[in-house]
Design an enzyme around this catalytic site. Structure first.
Site, PDB file in Angstrom:
ATOM      1  N   SER A  64     -79.630  14.647  38.613  1.00 37.90           N
ATOM      2  CA  SER A  64     -80.125  13.487  39.363  1.00 37.90           C
ATOM      3  C   SER A  64     -81.055  13.902  40.499  1.00 37.90           C
ATOM      4  CB  SER A  64     -78.963  12.671  39.925  1.00 37.90           C
ATOM      5  OG  SER A  64     -78.150  13.504  40.702  1.00 37.90           O
ATOM      6  N   HIS A  69     -82.971  11.409  33.322  1.00 44.57           N
ATOM      7  CA  HIS A  69     -81.982  11.032  34.333  1.00 44.57           C
ATOM      8  C   HIS A  69     -81.440   9.653  34.020  1.00 44.57           C
ATOM      9  CE1 HIS A  69     -81.041   9.782  38.738  1.00 44.57           C
ATOM     10  NE2 HIS A  69     -79.962  10.257  38.129  1.00 44.57           N
ATOM     11  N   GLU A 120     -84.959   7.627  34.086  1.00 44.02           N
ATOM     12  CA  GLU A 120     -86.082   8.335  34.734  1.00 44.02           C
ATOM     13  C   GLU A 120     -86.461   9.498  33.828  1.00 44.02           C
ATOM     14  OE1 GLU A 120     -84.509   9.203  38.684  1.00 44.02           O
ATOM     15  OE2 GLU A 120     -86.058   7.966  39.574  1.00 44.02           O
ATOM     16  N   ASN A 142     -83.475   8.261  43.743  1.00 43.73           N
ATOM     17  CA  ASN A 142     -82.545   8.916  44.674  1.00 43.73           C
ATOM     18  C   ASN A 142     -83.254   9.470  45.904  1.00 43.73           C
ATOM     19  OD1 ASN A 142     -80.311   8.274  43.234  1.00 43.73           O
ATOM     20  ND2 ASN A 142     -80.094  10.264  42.234  1.00 43.73           N
TER      21      ASN A 142
END
Ligand code: T1G
Length: 699
Positions: A410, A431, A443, A481
């Site tokens: 991540s 991801h 992602e 993130n």
């Protein structure tokens, strides 16, 4: 004997004996753009003026009947004729007019059908009034004609859910009069001939009286007041349907006014942005190139993520080989996957009779050698670079040439992982978001040496899994993130400076988030953020205010949120109450930092939180980690529970404007110039008077 005349390039009339067939041909989904509206109106007018046809049938070419108004026209200057006016002309035709619906007859398409005097469905048909999903309501007679056919309760449910109704249910509900199979033109001709023969009854919908049902209207209105007070169009839907008891012309006036009210709301703009953005994110050159064939996927790691990813692949019909290091881990993985599949059956995502055969597509092993023939491996193990490098070194030796080697990390550096293999061109980041078999975001993290066909394979996999694939560059946290790591500090600063965790949560839930950040943290596990803060401690900017003081205190108690029964909140059965110990931690941390707490309004909480999110999102676009602003928006809509009617952080930013945002950041920077910095991109946009929407258009 037949002859065909073109009304325009979208609409033609074919005369076959006493029948006039009107054909709509406007790829890809026969949307009722201006030419379609004009053509339909001219065709019906011409046929009635001639007066020789004894029945008219409207059908469409291509894969579906009309799938609605042309959404691309919304927000642009209107060019008549208006759809409701065209449909009134059709309904008033002296010659019986029927329609043949196939594929997905949605919105204005179904409303076209409702304005005709009978509707024939073709096997596989799905009908719907999904306008609510766009912040609108059925604005071409749907709220007036549907209750006349199905009754108020069914019409309310269909309009407020926006769901697609399968053909059989549509037949039972009275939306269609017959269900046939065959080619739309043949079915149309036969049905028109049946009208002439008297074996297919026709009736004008406006001649049908609605059975009043004030109780259904009142119950629905009360329910919406409780559950959807932050949305606009659902309430207007009920208002319009309530008018169906009036004569058609009066009801249509009320519907039109309600529709135009919805059309002018930022919510309609946000939802339309989300609709097109979901399709545009994969509409990039890298996604369109040749892709490698993926039918067999290896997953390393049977934890929550690995099992979720395996489940998503199984549900998409792919073969999966799950590898774990120990039997108990493998058993847990199998149990989780089995439970996920049973959940999918319950949610109607998997037919019950397909559950066993789907599970049979799973093989498991304790030996990575079992991955020798897979087309793609997705590593989903502990977030430790050493562990990942070891695994990718082994995969490099085990997997066949051309196999794609992906990490579900991540935030870790995919370039660094690729560097331990002899085939960096085959390495990519995929991801997934937990739960991986439910959350739609994927992602697709492209490393420096990732081959173009591997990138295209990532997008092809996203499509196969029914996910929204978004291209991301390599950086700590990629798109989502990285931005989360920045704005979540604002929530902590607000609490340290005077707000309570509960107030921050409720202010953001009022903005439209399903859950505020402290509830989300408790749900995901506060230990995840704790590990991240520890990981970043060595490289943290000493000038930046430390945001983790309170959260660290909570974690030091072993309170990680729901999974331990305590976090920011206390979880006892269904009861969720604030954790009063946290108030003590907050007071002590304020004292340590010499902070005199001050009150915050909900609006200021939202403004600060959203400005922080927008700032980092602008930097992510600026440095190319995200290709376009809409890519960031889709990451947040499909991975972070951002309120869909707001369109995403950067669509929302446009409703504030770059200049106002820059001024806001400069104002905040007076308190903290380290955390609050104006992104160069925003500065430039403010100077040029441009928007993120402009950037999306230019891309
Ligand atoms: N208008 C314009 N373009 C549309 C469109 C529409 N209504 N629907 C789809 N497209 C484009 C889409 O952007 C894509 O373009 C291509 O068609 C294929 O779509 C008066 C006001 C029909 C179930 O909300 O649900 O009627 O990316 O990739 O997966 O009351 O499209 O190829 O350039 O989605 O097979 C109500 C929206 C409108 C239906 C097909 N109707 N569309 O799904 O293909 S408001 C809707 C869909 C209205 C009236 C009101 C789906 C689909 P491109 P796709 P798909």
């Amino acid at each position: 004997m037949s002859d065909t005349i073109a009304i325009n390039d979208k609409i033609s009339i074919e005369r076959v004996g006493d029948v006039a067939l009107i054909r709509i041909d406007n790829p890809p989904v026969n949307a009722t753009g201006q030419a379609v509206r004009q053509g339909l109106q001219d065709a019906i007018t011409q046929i009635n003026a001639e007066g020789t046809a004894k029945a008219v049938a409207i059908y469409a070419a291509g894969r579906t009947f009309v799938a609605g108004a042309d959404i691309r026209e919304f927000g642009k200057p209107f060019v008549p004729p208006a759809l409701p006016d065209v449909f009134n002309i059709i309904e008033a035709s002296a010659i019986p007019v029927i329609s043949v619906l196939h594929g997905t007859a949605l919105g204005g398409g179904l409303e076209l059908g409702l304005s005709t005097h009978a509707r024939i469905g073709i096997e596989g048909l799905r009908v719907g009034l999904p306008e609510i999903l766009l912040g609108l309501l059925p604005g071409a007679g749907g709220t007036q004609r549907m209750p006349r056919l199905t009754g108020v309760p069914f019409a309310l449910e269909m309009i407020l859910s926006g769901r697609q109704v399968p053909a059989k249910e549509a037949l039972e509900a009275g939306i269609i009069d017959r269900l046939e199979s065959g080619d739309p033109r043949e079915v149309a001709l036969k049905a028109a001939q049946d009208v002439i023969a008297g074996t297919l009854k026709t009736r004008r919908t406006d001649q049908i009286a609605v059975v009043p049902d004030q109780a259904a209207l009142d119950q629905t209105a009360a329910h919406l007041k409780k559950t959807q007070s932050h949305l606009y169009s659902p309430h207007k839907c009920v208002e319009a349907v309530a008018a169906a008891v009036l004569p058609m012309a009066e009801g249509l006036k009320i519907e039109r006014a309600a529709f135009m009210d919805c059309m002018n709301t930022p919510q309609r703009a946000g939802l339309i942005h989300a609709f097109f953005g979901e399709r545009a994110v994969s509409n990039i050159p890298e996604a369109k190139g040749p892709a490698r064939d993926i039918t067999h996927v290896g997953v390393i790691g049977g934890g929550t993520m690995g099992s979720g990813i395996a489940t998503a692949c199984l549900l998409a019909g792919l073969r999966v080989t799950l590898v774990e290091v120990a039997q108990d881990g493998l058993d847990r993985g199998i149990a989780t996957i089995t439970g996920n599949l049973d959940g999918a059956v319950k949610r109607g995502k998997l037919k019950a009779d397909k559950r066993d055969s789907t599970l049979a597509m799973l093989t498991t092993s304790l030996d990575m050698g079992a991955l020798a023939d897979v087309d793609l491996v997705i590593e989903a193990v502990f977030e430790d670079m050493g562990v990942k490098k070891d695994i990718f070194g082994k995969l490099d030796a085990i997997c066949k040439p051309g196999a794609i080697l992906a990490s579900n990390t991540s935030y870790l550096d995919i370039n660094e992982i690729a560097a331990v293999t002899s085939r960096p061109q085959d390495v990519i980041g995929l991801h997934f978001f937990s739960p991986a078999h439910v959350m739609r975001l994927l992602e697709i993290v492209v490393a420096d040496k990732t081959a173009p066909d591997v990138v295209a394979s990532g997008f092809a996999l996203a499509k196969k899994l029914g996910k929204v694939g978004v291209r991301a560059g390599v950086c700590d946290g990629f798109i989502g993130n990285r931005i989360l790591a920045h704005y979540s500090k604002t929530a902590s600063y607000l609490v340290l400076d005077g707000a309570t965790p509960q107030q921050v949560d409720s202010a953001l839930e009022g903005f439209g988030f399903a859950m505020g950040p402290h509830k989300v943290g408790d749900l995901a596990g506060l230990d995840i953020g704790w590990m991240t803060r520890k990981r970043k401690a060595a490289t943290r900017d000493p000038k930046e205010r430390y945001a983790g003081a309170v959260a660290d205190r909570i974690c030091e108690e072993g309170w990680f949120g729901r999974k331990t029964g305590k976090g920011y909140y206390v979880y006892e059965g269904k009861d969720i109450t604030p954790n009063l110990a946290v108030d003590r931690f907050i007071a002590e941390e304020r004292e340590k930092a010499g902070i005199t707490p001050r009150p915050f309004t909900d609006q200021e909480i939202v403004d600060r939180y959203m400005t922080a999110m927008i700032s980092e999102a602008a930097r992510v676009v600026e440095d190319g980690t995200a290709r376009r602003p809409l890519d960031v928006d889709m990451v947040f809509l499909f991975g972070y529970g951002f309120p869909r009617h707001r369109g995403g952080p950067l669509h929302y930013a446009d409703t504030i404007g770059a200049a106002a945002l820059v001024a806001r950041i400069k104002d905040y920077a007076k308190e903290d110039a380290t955390y609050w910095q104006v992104p160069a991109l925003l500065e430039k946009m403010a100077a040029n008077g441009t928007s993120f929407a402009d950037m999306n258009k230019e891309a």
